[in-house]
Design an enzyme around this catalytic site. Structure first.
Site, PDB file in Angstrom:
ATOM      1  N   LYS A 197     -11.953  -0.605   0.431  1.00 41.76           N
ATOM      2  CA  LYS A 197     -11.390  -0.004  -0.510  1.00 41.76           C
ATOM      3  C   LYS A 197     -11.826   0.233  -2.014  1.00 41.76           C
ATOM      4  CE  LYS A 197      -7.052  -0.502   2.052  1.00 41.76           C
ATOM      5  NZ  LYS A 197      -7.754  -0.904   3.254  1.00 41.76           N
TER       6      LYS A 197
ATOM      7  N   SER B 244       0.768  -1.052  -0.201  1.00 37.26           N
ATOM      8  CA  SER B 244       0.165   0.072   0.013  1.00 37.26           C
ATOM      9  C   SER B 244       0.734   1.176   0.041  1.00 37.26           C
ATOM     10  CB  SER B 244      -0.938   0.302   1.091  1.00 37.26           C
ATOM     11  OG  SER B 244      -0.244  -0.136   2.438  1.00 37.26           O
TER      12      SER B 244
ATOM     13  N   HIS C  73      -5.254  -3.931  -1.290  1.00 33.00           N
ATOM     14  CA  HIS C  73      -5.270  -2.998  -2.301  1.00 33.00           C
ATOM     15  C   HIS C  73      -5.205  -3.851  -3.710  1.00 33.00           C
ATOM     16  CE1 HIS C  73      -4.721   0.779  -0.219  1.00 33.00           C
ATOM     17  NE2 HIS C  73      -4.252  -0.042   0.868  1.00 33.00           N
TER      18      HIS C  73
END
Length: 395
Positions: A243, A185, A213
């Site tokens: 996310k 990340s 991610h």
């Protein structure tokens, strides 16, 4: 309040502020979209993990409202009592299909997921090989398991192979796991899963991939494991729902046997109330949108490439990113804090990333271009980057 606690807090807060390691928390006036408002001032938002814009997508919001109307604002209990609603079952089946696995389990957050899943399988009689740049939730999950933690140099396959060999040959451990982020990340680089799987098969390692991610970003949205076609070779596919999915929660996808074990042994699953029905409904809709319209993920990558190219042309160091995560690496913590503050003042909202999130001397501003930024927004952001960089003598 205790005098001892007051002295401790006063001293420690002063220390982190002096070192440039204290970040104030800003409050948004409205939704977290490509443009945000703080104290009535609109800014281009490059700090959010809302990769695909689903957090503000009308259909996702409507799905949350519909599920809330049917099932209520909350689940009312933990999953193992009577907090498992039909929509939770639907969500987990949908997640399993999304990740190309036999089954899945949903948690209240990605952090809970790593805390609960690792410690449900690994014990004090085991060892965990862990990439040195793994997320804090992985580190805490490993500690909670009481397994021996063996740090592996970041994405260093030779070091992984050597330490796996040593761990196996020591004969000290019942099980050995290798755990890694799929997408890291802070730098935006991708784990070398093909070589990881090859080493794991040679030394009989359990493979755990935290794809927080990567889900919704890599592999046409299905994640880093799918990107490499390694669904049959990775034991744990962990991800978040907060996310790219745009809602909240976490999950592990894997074999039916693994998921059955986690549902009987993972403490956050057993002792925390279920995801809200609204969150479950919103996640299902977000996955549906991603899979029926591949252009959403394509738009994310197109915007990321466009933004990166312009930052590099301006003279900034964006490191080794292979994904939409776009760091601007500065090094010094105080310089990073000042740089971020000036960008925000000029209309680009970013956050300084400093120790302990990254190592000392590795300060950076992290940018997250999304599928819903317009090229005009990105051009304006780059223009502000140029102005602030020149004013500060950075470029």
């Amino acid at each position: 309040m205790s005098d001892v606690l007051t002295r401790f807090l006063s001293q420690k807060l002063a220390e982190v502020k002096e070192k440039g390691l204290y970040s104030p928390i800003d409050v948004l006036d409205g939704a977290n979209g490509p443009l945000i408002s703080i104290d009535g001032k609109e800014k281009i938002n490059l700090a959010s993990n809302n990769y695909l814009g689903f957090a503000t997508h009308p259909a996702v919001i409507q799905a949350a409202n519909d599920a809330t109307t049917i099932y209520g604002a909350g689940a009312g209990a933990v999953r193992t009592i009577n907090g498992t609603l039909a929509i939770h079952e639907e969500l987990e089946q949908r997640l399993a299909r999304f990740k190309w696995t036999e089954a899945a389990i949903a948690f209240q957050s990605g952090f809970n997921c790593n805390m609960g899943a690792i410690s449900a399988v690994m014990t004090k009689n085991d060892a965990i090989l862990s990439d040195e740049l793994n997320h804090a939730s992985i580190i805490d999950g490993c500690r909670l398991s009481r397994a021996e933690i063996i740090r592996v140099k970041h994405s260093d396959m030779a070091d992984l192979a050597q330490k796996a060999k040593q761990a196996v040959e020591s004969g000290r451990y019942d099980k050995i796991m290798y755990i890694t982020d799929g997408v890291f990340s802070m730098d935006g680089d991708v784990a070398n899963l093909p070589e990881i799987v090859e080493i794991a098969e040679k030394y009989q390692l359990i493979v755990y991939v935290d794809d927080a991610h990567g889900s919704g970003v890599m592999g046409q949205g299905a994640g880093t494991v799918k990107h490499f076609g390694l669904q049959a070779s990775v034991d744990f596919q962990m991800g978040t729902l907060s996310k790219a999915i745009g809602v909240v929660g976490g999950y592990v996808a894997g074999s039916r046997q693994l998921i059955s074990w986690l549902k009987s042994q993972s403490r956050p699953f057993l002792f925390s109330t279920s995801l809200t029905p609204g969150a479950a409904g919103a996640v299902i809709k977000a996955i549906d949108l991603m899979e029926t319209d591949p252009g959403i993920v394509t738009a994310l990558w197109d915007n990321a490439a466009y933004f990166k190219e312009k930052l590099i042309a301006a003279g900034y160091d964006i490191g080794v990113s292979e994904t939409p995560i776009t760091p601007v690496i500065l090094g010094d913590e105080k310089l990073t804090q000042t740089f971020a503050a000036k960008l925000i003042a000029e209309g680009v909202y970013v956050k300084p990333i400093v120790f302990p999130t990254v190592p000392l001397g590795a300060g950076r501003v992290r940018n997250m271009p999304t599928a819903v930024h317009t090229k005009q927004m990105l051009d304006e952001a780059v223009s502000i980057y140029k102005k602030v960089g020149r004013d500060m003598g950075i470029i």
